[in-house]
Write an enzyme that holds these catalytic residues in place. Structure first.
Site, PDB file in Angstrom:
ATOM      1  CG  HIS A   1      -3.515   3.254   2.180  1.00  0.00           C
ATOM      2  ND1 HIS A   1      -3.600   2.974   0.881  1.00  0.00           N
ATOM      3  CD2 HIS A   1      -3.496   2.179   3.037  1.00  0.00           C
ATOM      4  CE1 HIS A   1      -4.199   1.595   1.189  1.00  0.00           C
ATOM      5  NE2 HIS A   1      -4.016   1.192   2.212  1.00  0.00           N
TER       6      HIS A   1
ATOM      7  CG  ASN B   1      -6.688  -1.062   0.997  1.00  0.00           C
ATOM      8  OD1 ASN B   1      -5.840  -0.658   0.237  1.00  0.00           O
ATOM      9  ND2 ASN B   1      -6.521  -1.726   2.280  1.00  0.00           N
TER      10      ASN B   1
ATOM     11  CB  CYS C   1      -0.926   0.042   1.390  1.00  0.00           C
ATOM     12  SG  CYS C   1      -2.018  -1.512   1.323  1.00  0.00           S
TER      13      CYS C   1
HETATM   14  O1  UT7 Z   1      -4.050  -1.386   3.381  1.00  0.00           O
HETATM   15  C1  UT7 Z   1      -3.071  -1.890   4.475  1.00  0.00           C
HETATM   16  C2  UT7 Z   1      -3.352  -1.797   5.729  1.00  0.00           C
HETATM   17  N1  UT7 Z   1      -4.672  -2.441   6.166  1.00  0.00           N
HETATM   18  C3  UT7 Z   1      -5.362  -1.815   6.843  1.00  0.00           C
HETATM   19  O2  UT7 Z   1      -5.102  -0.756   7.365  1.00  0.00           O
HETATM   20  C4  UT7 Z   1      -6.534  -2.599   7.633  1.00  0.00           C
HETATM   21  C5  UT7 Z   1      -6.333  -2.186   9.016  1.00  0.00           C
HETATM   22  N2  UT7 Z   1      -7.554  -3.218   9.696  1.00  0.00           N
HETATM   23  C6  UT7 Z   1      -8.839  -2.720   9.730  1.00  0.00           C
HETATM   24  O3  UT7 Z   1      -9.285  -2.001   8.905  1.00  0.00           O
HETATM   25  C7  UT7 Z   1      -9.876  -3.485  10.611  1.00  0.00           C
HETATM   26  O4  UT7 Z   1      -9.021  -4.179  11.613  1.00  0.00           O
HETATM   27  C8  UT7 Z   1     -10.856  -4.472  10.030  1.00  0.00           C
HETATM   28  C9  UT7 Z   1     -11.642  -3.571   9.407  1.00  0.00           C
HETATM   29  C10 UT7 Z   1     -10.099  -5.384   8.999  1.00  0.00           C
HETATM   30  C11 UT7 Z   1     -11.586  -5.398  11.163  1.00  0.00           C
HETATM   31  O5  UT7 Z   1     -12.073  -4.381  12.128  1.00  0.00           O
HETATM   32  P1  UT7 Z   1     -11.981  -4.456  13.505  1.00  0.00           P
HETATM   33  O6  UT7 Z   1     -12.762  -3.479  14.296  1.00  0.00           O
HETATM   34  O7  UT7 Z   1     -10.704  -4.575  13.887  1.00  0.00           O
HETATM   35  O8  UT7 Z   1     -12.553  -6.000  13.907  1.00  0.00           O
HETATM   36  P2  UT7 Z   1     -11.965  -7.274  14.478  1.00  0.00           P
HETATM   37  O9  UT7 Z   1     -11.125  -7.734  13.304  1.00  0.00           O
HETATM   38  O10 UT7 Z   1     -11.360  -7.055  15.644  1.00  0.00           O
HETATM   39  O11 UT7 Z   1     -13.139  -8.370  14.367  1.00  0.00           O
HETATM   40  C12 UT7 Z   1     -14.199  -7.965  15.070  1.00  0.00           C
HETATM   41  C13 UT7 Z   1     -15.377  -9.023  14.891  1.00  0.00           C
HETATM   42  C14 UT7 Z   1     -14.842 -10.416  14.824  1.00  0.00           C
HETATM   43  O12 UT7 Z   1     -15.709 -11.293  15.398  1.00  0.00           O
HETATM   44  P3  UT7 Z   1     -15.608 -11.844  16.972  1.00  0.00           P
HETATM   45  O13 UT7 Z   1     -14.326 -12.450  16.909  1.00  0.00           O
HETATM   46  O14 UT7 Z   1     -15.567 -10.733  17.702  1.00  0.00           O
HETATM   47  O15 UT7 Z   1     -16.903 -12.602  17.072  1.00  0.00           O
HETATM   48  C15 UT7 Z   1     -14.643 -10.708  13.433  1.00  0.00           C
HETATM   49  O16 UT7 Z   1     -14.922 -12.153  13.101  1.00  0.00           O
HETATM   50  O17 UT7 Z   1     -15.755  -8.748  13.714  1.00  0.00           O
HETATM   51  C16 UT7 Z   1     -15.976  -9.978  12.824  1.00  0.00           C
HETATM   52  N3  UT7 Z   1     -15.892  -9.510  11.598  1.00  0.00           N
HETATM   53  C17 UT7 Z   1     -16.975  -9.438  10.710  1.00  0.00           C
HETATM   54  N4  UT7 Z   1     -18.169  -9.294  11.066  1.00  0.00           N
HETATM   55  C18 UT7 Z   1     -19.037  -8.877   9.959  1.00  0.00           C
HETATM   56  C19 UT7 Z   1     -14.628  -9.521  10.679  1.00  0.00           C
HETATM   57  N5  UT7 Z   1     -15.039  -9.173   9.607  1.00  0.00           N
HETATM   58  C20 UT7 Z   1     -16.406  -9.169   9.430  1.00  0.00           C
HETATM   59  C21 UT7 Z   1     -17.433  -8.867   8.265  1.00  0.00           C
HETATM   60  N6  UT7 Z   1     -18.484  -8.743   8.612  1.00  0.00           N
HETATM   61  N7  UT7 Z   1     -16.779  -8.640   6.941  1.00  0.00           N
END
Ligand code: UT7
Length: 330
Positions: free
Chosen positions: A257, A287, A113
Site C-alpha cells: 500500500h 495515498n 486502504c
Molecule cells: O493509508 C492508511 C494508513 N496511513 C498511513 O499509513 C499514514 C501513516 N502516517 C504517516 O505517514 C505520517 O505519520 C505522516 C506523514 C502523516 C506524518 O509524519 P510524521 O513524521 O509522523 O509527523 P508528525 O505527525 O509526528 O508531525 C511532526 C510535525 C508536527 O509538528 P510539531 O508538533 O512537531 O511542531 C506536525 O504538526 O510535523 C508537523 N506537520 C507538518 N508540517 C508541515 C504535520 N503535517 C505537516 C505538513 N507540513 N503537511
C-alpha cells in the site's frame, strides 16, 4: 486444481495534478517537509466526469481489454472503496451500469486502504466455488472529496484514482502452482479513532448520527497510525510467507500500500529486500487508499515487471484498522 488467476489489469487517474508547490499556497507546509516525511511529490485530483464510479469503470474497461473479455462476460463486480458516489446504490452497481455488464451481480466492500486485498480474497472464495466465474475486482477512491483542505496533517497525503483486475479460475502452469496462493487478513476495530471518516449526517434526532458534522473529513493521528502500519504489515507478511514456506528472497516483486515512502522502506528493510523489488509510485499519486495496490499492479504489469512463475506479494494497512498480505504466483 484451478486457482484464481489475474488475467487483466487496468487503472485510471484523474487528469489534474496537484503539486506540493500548490499545497504550499493552501496550508502551512513545504515541498521539503512533504517530500522528506512522505515521499509524495504530486497527487491526482478528480474533476468533472471523474467520480469514483467513473474512474472505476475506466480502469475496469482497460482490464477487460487486456483480458480479452466483453463486459457481458462478467459474473461479479467487487469494488473496495470508502468514497462511493452515493451510499446507495453501491459504486459496484454504478460500474455495472457504466460497463453494461448486464449479467454481473455487484457489491462494494469497505476495508479502507486494505479494500483491494479484502476484495481479491472474496473473489478467490467465489472462484473456489465456481472456477468459471469472471470477476472484476476494483479499488477506487476520490479522497479529495473527503479531505479537510485546511488540515495540513492529512490534505497533503491523499489523492484520487482507480485500479482493477479481472480474476478467473485457471489450471496450474507446468510445475508452478499458478494463481492466488494465500492471504492473511486482519482487523482491529478497537483502534478506529486513530484513522476515521464519519458518515453523512443522520436525520433521526433520536440517533447519535444526527449530531455529526455536515461535511465529514478524514481524521488521522498520523504518528500512531505509522507505528501500527509498520508493525502490522511486517507481521502479516511474515505470517503469509511462513504459511507457504517461502522466504523473502524468493519474492520477485512486493506491491505495498502506498501511504508513505518511509513505511515502504521500513518494510523493505524488514524483509531484507532491495528497493528495486518493491514497487513505489507514492511520489506520483500519494495515498489513494483502496486504489493504491491495483494501480501499482497495473503499472507493474504493463511495464513487464511480472513474468510467468514470479512470486508477487501484496500488503496493506488502513482505517479500521484493517491490514493483511497476499501471495500470488503470476
Ligand atoms: O493509508 C492508511 C494508513 N496511513 C498511513 O499509513 C499514514 C501513516 N502516517 C504517516 O505517514 C505520517 O505519520 C505522516 C506523514 C502523516 C506524518 O509524519 P510524521 O513524521 O509522523 O509527523 P508528525 O505527525 O509526528 O508531525 C511532526 C510535525 C508536527 O509538528 P510539531 O508538533 O512537531 O511542531 C506536525 O504538526 O510535523 C508537523 N506537520 C507538518 N508540517 C508541515 C504535520 N503535517 C505537516 C505538513 N507540513 N503537511
Amino acid at each position: 486444481m484451478k486457482r484464481a488467476v489475474i488475467i487483466g489489469t487496468g487503472s485510471a487517474l484523474p487528469a489534474r495534478v496537484l503539486t506540493n508547490a500548490e499545497l504550499e499556497g493552501m496550508v502551512e507546509t513545504s515541498d521539503e517537509w512533504i517530500t522528506a516525511r512522505t515521499g509524495i511529490k504530486t497527487r491526482r485530483i478528480a474533476g468533472a466526469g471523474e467520480k469514483t464510479s467513473q474512474l472505476a469503470a475506466a480502469a475496469a474497461r482497460r482490464a477487460l481489454a487486456l483480458a480479452g473479455l466483453t463486459p457481458e462476460e462478467l459474473d461479479l463486480i467487487l469494488v473496495g472503496t470508502i468514497t462511493a458516489d452515493m451510499t446507495m446504490p453501491s459504486c459496484a452497481c454504478l460500474v455495472q451500469k457504466e460497463l453494461g455488464a448486464v449479467r454481473a451481480f455487484a457489491f462494494d466492500l469497505n476495508a479502507a486502504c486494505s479494500g483491494f486485498l479484502y476484495a481479491l480474497d472474496v473473489a478467490d472464495k467465489y472462484i473456489r466455488s465456481d472456477p468459471d466465474l469472471k470477476i472484476m475486482v476494483i479499488g477506487a477512491e476520490t479522497l479529495s472529496s473527503r479531505v479537510d483542505w485546511h488540515d495540513r496533517n492529512t490534505c497533503v497525503l491523499f489523492g484520487d484514482g482507480a485500479g482493477a483486475c479481472v480474476v478467473t479460475g485457471a489450471e496450474s502452469n507446468g510445475n508452478h502452482q499458478r494463481g492466488y496462493l494465500a492471504a492473511k487478513l486482519y482487523a482491529d476495530g478497537s483502534l478506529w479513532e486513530l484513522l476515521h471518516l464519519e458518515g453523512a449526517p443522520g436525520h433521526n434526532p433520536d440517533l447519535p448520527g444526527a449530531a455529526l458534522t455536515a461535511h465529514p473529513s478524514i481524521r488521522m493521528y498520523g504518528r500512531e497510525v505509522f507505528r501500527h502500519a509498520v508493525r502490522a504489515m511486517a507481521d502479516a507478511v511474515g505470517k503469509v510467507l511462513a504459511d507457504q514456506g517461502i522466504t523473502p528472497a524468493q519474492l520477485s516483486l512486493v506491491i505495498p500500500h502506498q501511504a508513505n515512502i518511509r513505511i515502504i522502506r521500513s518494510l523493505a528493510e524488514h524483509l531484507a529486500l532491495p528497493l528495486e523489488k518493491v514497487y513505489v509510485n507514492v511520489d506520483k499519486y500519494g495515498n489513494t487508499s483502496a486504489a493504491t495496490i491495483p494501480i501499482a499492479l497495473d503499472e507493474a504489469n504493463r511495464q513487464g515487471r511480472l513474468a510467468a512463475g514470479d512470486l508477487l506479494l501484496l500488503c496493506a494497512f488502513g482505517g479500521g484498522f484493517t491490514w493483511g498480505a497476499s501471495l500470488i504466483r503470476w
